[in-house]
Motif scaffolding. Structure first.
Motif, PDB file in Angstrom:
ATOM      1  N   VAL A   1       0.864  -0.960   0.111  1.00  0.00           N
ATOM      2  CA  VAL A   1      -0.050  -0.118   0.108  1.00  0.00           C
ATOM      3  C   VAL A   1       0.918   1.152  -0.035  1.00  0.00           C
ATOM      4  N   GLN A   2       0.436   2.329  -0.924  1.00  0.00           N
ATOM      5  CA  GLN A   2       1.272   3.532  -0.772  1.00  0.00           C
ATOM      6  C   GLN A   2       0.862   4.505   0.262  1.00  0.00           C
ATOM      7  N   LEU A   3       1.574   5.003   0.818  1.00  0.00           N
ATOM      8  CA  LEU A   3       1.289   5.943   1.737  1.00  0.00           C
ATOM      9  C   LEU A   3       1.546   7.478   1.447  1.00  0.00           C
ATOM     10  N   SER A   4       0.730   8.347   1.612  1.00  0.00           N
ATOM     11  CA  SER A   4       0.470   9.744   1.299  1.00  0.00           C
ATOM     12  C   SER A   4       0.328  10.559   2.404  1.00  0.00           C
ATOM     13  N   THR A   5       1.188  11.415   2.815  1.00  0.00           N
ATOM     14  CA  THR A   5       0.501  12.218   4.000  1.00  0.00           C
ATOM     15  C   THR A   5       0.478  13.456   3.418  1.00  0.00           C
ATOM     16  N   LEU A   6      -0.674  14.354   3.826  1.00  0.00           N
ATOM     17  CA  LEU A   6      -1.381  15.510   3.532  1.00  0.00           C
ATOM     18  C   LEU A   6      -0.890  16.380   4.429  1.00  0.00           C
ATOM     19  N   LEU A   7      -0.687  17.886   3.923  1.00  0.00           N
ATOM     20  CA  LEU A   7      -0.580  19.070   4.799  1.00  0.00           C
ATOM     21  C   LEU A   7      -1.397  20.087   4.090  1.00  0.00           C
ATOM     22  N   SER A   8      -2.131  20.749   5.029  1.00  0.00           N
ATOM     23  CA  SER A   8      -2.719  22.037   4.380  1.00  0.00           C
ATOM     24  C   SER A   8      -1.691  23.207   4.642  1.00  0.00           C
ATOM     25  N   ILE A   9      -1.297  23.745   3.518  1.00  0.00           N
ATOM     26  CA  ILE A   9      -0.327  24.597   3.669  1.00  0.00           C
ATOM     27  C   ILE A   9      -1.181  26.208   3.482  1.00  0.00           C
ATOM     28  N   LYS A  10      -2.300  26.104   3.228  1.00  0.00           N
ATOM     29  CA  LYS A  10      -2.984  27.200   3.454  1.00  0.00           C
ATOM     30  C   LYS A  10      -4.543  26.882   3.581  1.00  0.00           C
ATOM     31  N   THR A  11      -4.928  27.126   4.994  1.00  0.00           N
ATOM     32  CA  THR A  11      -6.066  26.723   5.439  1.00  0.00           C
ATOM     33  C   THR A  11      -7.218  27.704   5.437  1.00  0.00           C
ATOM     34  N   GLY A  12      -8.477  27.466   4.787  1.00  0.00           N
ATOM     35  CA  GLY A  12      -9.855  28.388   5.345  1.00  0.00           C
ATOM     36  C   GLY A  12      -9.874  29.756   4.145  1.00  0.00           C
TER      37      GLY A  12
ATOM     38  N   ARG B   1       4.897   9.922  -0.297  1.00  0.00           N
ATOM     39  CA  ARG B   1       4.412  11.101  -0.862  1.00  0.00           C
ATOM     40  C   ARG B   1       4.122  12.012  -0.110  1.00  0.00           C
ATOM     41  N   PHE B   2       4.191  13.077  -0.373  1.00  0.00           N
ATOM     42  CA  PHE B   2       3.663  14.405   0.543  1.00  0.00           C
ATOM     43  C   PHE B   2       2.869  15.280  -0.273  1.00  0.00           C
ATOM     44  N   CYS B   3       1.713  15.309   0.161  1.00  0.00           N
ATOM     45  CA  CYS B   3       0.811  16.239  -0.733  1.00  0.00           C
ATOM     46  C   CYS B   3       0.540  17.548  -0.022  1.00  0.00           C
ATOM     47  N   MET B   4       0.784  18.599  -0.879  1.00  0.00           N
ATOM     48  CA  MET B   4       0.436  20.024  -0.164  1.00  0.00           C
ATOM     49  C   MET B   4      -0.863  20.557  -0.625  1.00  0.00           C
ATOM     50  N   GLY B   5      -1.689  20.760   0.280  1.00  0.00           N
ATOM     51  CA  GLY B   5      -3.018  21.364  -0.157  1.00  0.00           C
ATOM     52  C   GLY B   5      -3.226  22.765   0.125  1.00  0.00           C
ATOM     53  N   ALA B   6      -4.228  23.439  -0.894  1.00  0.00           N
ATOM     54  CA  ALA B   6      -4.365  25.070  -0.432  1.00  0.00           C
ATOM     55  C   ALA B   6      -5.877  25.149  -0.692  1.00  0.00           C
ATOM     56  N   ALA B   7      -6.383  26.141   0.087  1.00  0.00           N
ATOM     57  CA  ALA B   7      -7.797  26.200   0.240  1.00  0.00           C
ATOM     58  C   ALA B   7      -7.818  27.602  -1.045  1.00  0.00           C
ATOM     59  N   TRP B   8      -7.632  27.201  -2.082  1.00  0.00           N
ATOM     60  CA  TRP B   8      -7.494  28.396  -3.259  1.00  0.00           C
ATOM     61  C   TRP B   8      -8.639  28.118  -4.506  1.00  0.00           C
ATOM     62  N   ARG B   9      -9.077  29.072  -4.784  1.00  0.00           N
ATOM     63  CA  ARG B   9      -9.771  28.648  -6.280  1.00  0.00           C
ATOM     64  C   ARG B   9      -8.510  28.779  -7.242  1.00  0.00           C
ATOM     65  N   GLU B  10      -7.489  29.508  -7.135  1.00  0.00           N
ATOM     66  CA  GLU B  10      -6.239  29.377  -7.800  1.00  0.00           C
ATOM     67  C   GLU B  10      -5.326  30.102  -7.175  1.00  0.00           C
ATOM     68  N   PRO B  11      -4.025  29.675  -7.475  1.00  0.00           N
ATOM     69  CA  PRO B  11      -2.938  30.455  -6.715  1.00  0.00           C
ATOM     70  C   PRO B  11      -2.585  31.719  -7.408  1.00  0.00           C
ATOM     71  N   THR B  12      -1.809  32.895  -6.595  1.00  0.00           N
ATOM     72  CA  THR B  12      -1.523  33.799  -7.258  1.00  0.00           C
ATOM     73  C   THR B  12       0.059  33.633  -7.530  1.00  0.00           C
ATOM     74  N   GLU B  13       0.535  34.763  -8.142  1.00  0.00           N
ATOM     75  CA  GLU B  13       2.026  34.546  -8.502  1.00  0.00           C
ATOM     76  C   GLU B  13       2.755  34.624  -7.293  1.00  0.00           C
ATOM     77  N   GLU B  14       2.641  35.114  -6.340  1.00  0.00           N
ATOM     78  CA  GLU B  14       3.194  35.259  -5.008  1.00  0.00           C
ATOM     79  C   GLU B  14       3.234  33.597  -4.347  1.00  0.00           C
ATOM     80  N   ASP B  15       1.751  33.306  -4.367  1.00  0.00           N
ATOM     81  CA  ASP B  15       1.608  31.972  -3.875  1.00  0.00           C
ATOM     82  C   ASP B  15       2.580  31.044  -4.602  1.00  0.00           C
ATOM     83  N   MET B  16       2.586  31.103  -5.721  1.00  0.00           N
ATOM     84  CA  MET B  16       3.259  30.200  -6.663  1.00  0.00           C
ATOM     85  C   MET B  16       4.694  30.053  -6.349  1.00  0.00           C
TER      86      MET B  16
END
Ligand code: SAM
Ligand code: DTB
Ligand code: SF4
Length: 331
Positions: A54-65, A109-124
């Protein structure tokens, strides 16, 4: 319908060849006797994978809410009152620290999640740094940041991102009942850009949102008919969060969740099918059935994005009990 008639529904084709599946064919799979469905899924699973890894991915919310989208299931939408505050983005150093901890705990695997509709240049700019540093640890990287344009997919590719997660979530016919701030085509367009940039695609959906069987089959058809279909397919069971419009949704029969995993496995034979959100509310027996149905990846770590996940010790104990092991340890 018997196992023989399944062969009729879907004649065997060479591996990796993307086939077109009609919604009716997929619905017929869902309606198979449970044992026939699981047997077929298990056969296909064993043709392509070590069934005990089984493959193990850990999630992190890098930008919440504070998200500007109105997804009915999501506690991070600014349209709902689920008690999730709008926080600022994490620093690169905090993200790298969390990735190291996940790696030490056995995640690959490490998965970085952000609560964005889309990222800005600065976010990127910040995300690119995060991706580079997490990759330098020797982990596979994944990000889920909302919609992307061509320049952004290219930036992520150049940073060394391995996977981009962008879920279709449900069937086109049901989408408008769940989300009004974007449409299905927006999702498909981003997935197309991700694919064109040469990133691996991670895309799946949520079940248990009140969709009917045809609509559930419609989601699987959308995923399986992508050419090629996604390398990673997260199947989430709705986590009902108070304050979201779907908080009082009726529970999905757990065996229907297992069926969804099996149908994803049959229609996307070489994909990593991830038993995703909803495991904390699921018995070990149902999780074991999901593995039998062809799930070979999980989110691993005490937290998803804003909600809980089984803790690492409990997951290790479950895998041990089932004679399963992390993919990375054996390969
Ligand atoms: N904002 C980006 C987006 O929507 O693509 C990335 C983050 S968003 C939280 C990622 C995915 O989490 C969603 O597409 C959805 O599938 C899943 N998700 C969110 N809330 C959920 C819930 N309550 N239960 C199950 N899955 C959920
Ligand atoms: C996916 O398919 N599921 C994950 C991940 N991709 C980003 C997210 C699940 C979120 C569950 C609700 C929460 O914790 O906020
Ligand atoms: Fe925003 Fe993603 Fe949640 Fe939708 S699912 S509200 S886009 S964080």
């Amino acid at each position: 319908m018997t196992a023989q008639t399944i062969e009729f529904v879907r004649p065997k084709k060479p591996n990796n060849e993307t086939q077109r599946w009609s919604v009716a064919e997929i619905e017929a799979l869902f309606k198979l006797p449970f044992a026939d469905l699981l047997y077929r899924a298990q056969q296909i699973h064993r043709e392509h994978f070590d069934p005990n890894a089984v493959q193990l991915s850990t999630l992190l919310s890098i930008k919440t809410g504070g998200c500007s989208e109105d997804c009915g299931y999501c506690p991070q939408s600014a349209f709902h009152n689920a008690g999730v505050e709008n926080r600022k983005m994490l620093d690169v150093s905090e993200v790298v620290k969390a990735a190291k901890a996940a790696q030490d705990a056995g995640a690959d695997r490490f998965c970085m999640g952000a609560a964005w509709r889309e990222p800005t240049e600065e976010d990127m700019a910040a995300v690119v740094e995060m991706v580079k540093e997490v990759r330098a640890l020797g982990m596979e990287t994944c990000a889920t940041l909302g919609m992307l344009n061509d320049e952004q997919t290219e930036q992520l590719r150049a940073a060394g991102l391995d996977y981009y997660n962008h879920n279709l979530d449900t069937t086109p016919e049901f989408y408008g009942s769940i989300i009004s701030t974007r449409d299905y085509q927006d999702r498909l367009d981003t997935l197309e850009r991700v694919r064109r940039a040469g990133l691996h695609v991670c895309s799946g959906g949520i079940v248990g949102m009140g969709e009917n069987l045809t609509q559930r089959a419609g989601l699987v058809a959308q995923l399986a008919n992508m050419n090629p279909y996604p390398e990673s397919v997260p199947i989430n069971n709705l986590v009902k969060v108070e304050g979201t419009p779907l908080a009082d949704q009726e529970d999905l029969d757990p065996l229907d969740f297992v069926r969804t995993i099996a149908v994803a496995r049959i229609t996307m034979p070489t994909a990593r099918v991830r038993l995703s959100a909803g495991r904390q509310q699921m018995s070990e027996a149902i999780q074991a059935l999901c593995f039998l149905a062809g799930a070979n990846s999980i989110f691993y770590g005490d937290q998803l994005l804003t909600t809980g996940n089984p803790d690492v010790e409990r997951d290790r104990a479950l895998l041990d009990k089932l004679g399963m092991y992390p993919f990375a340890e054996k390969h």
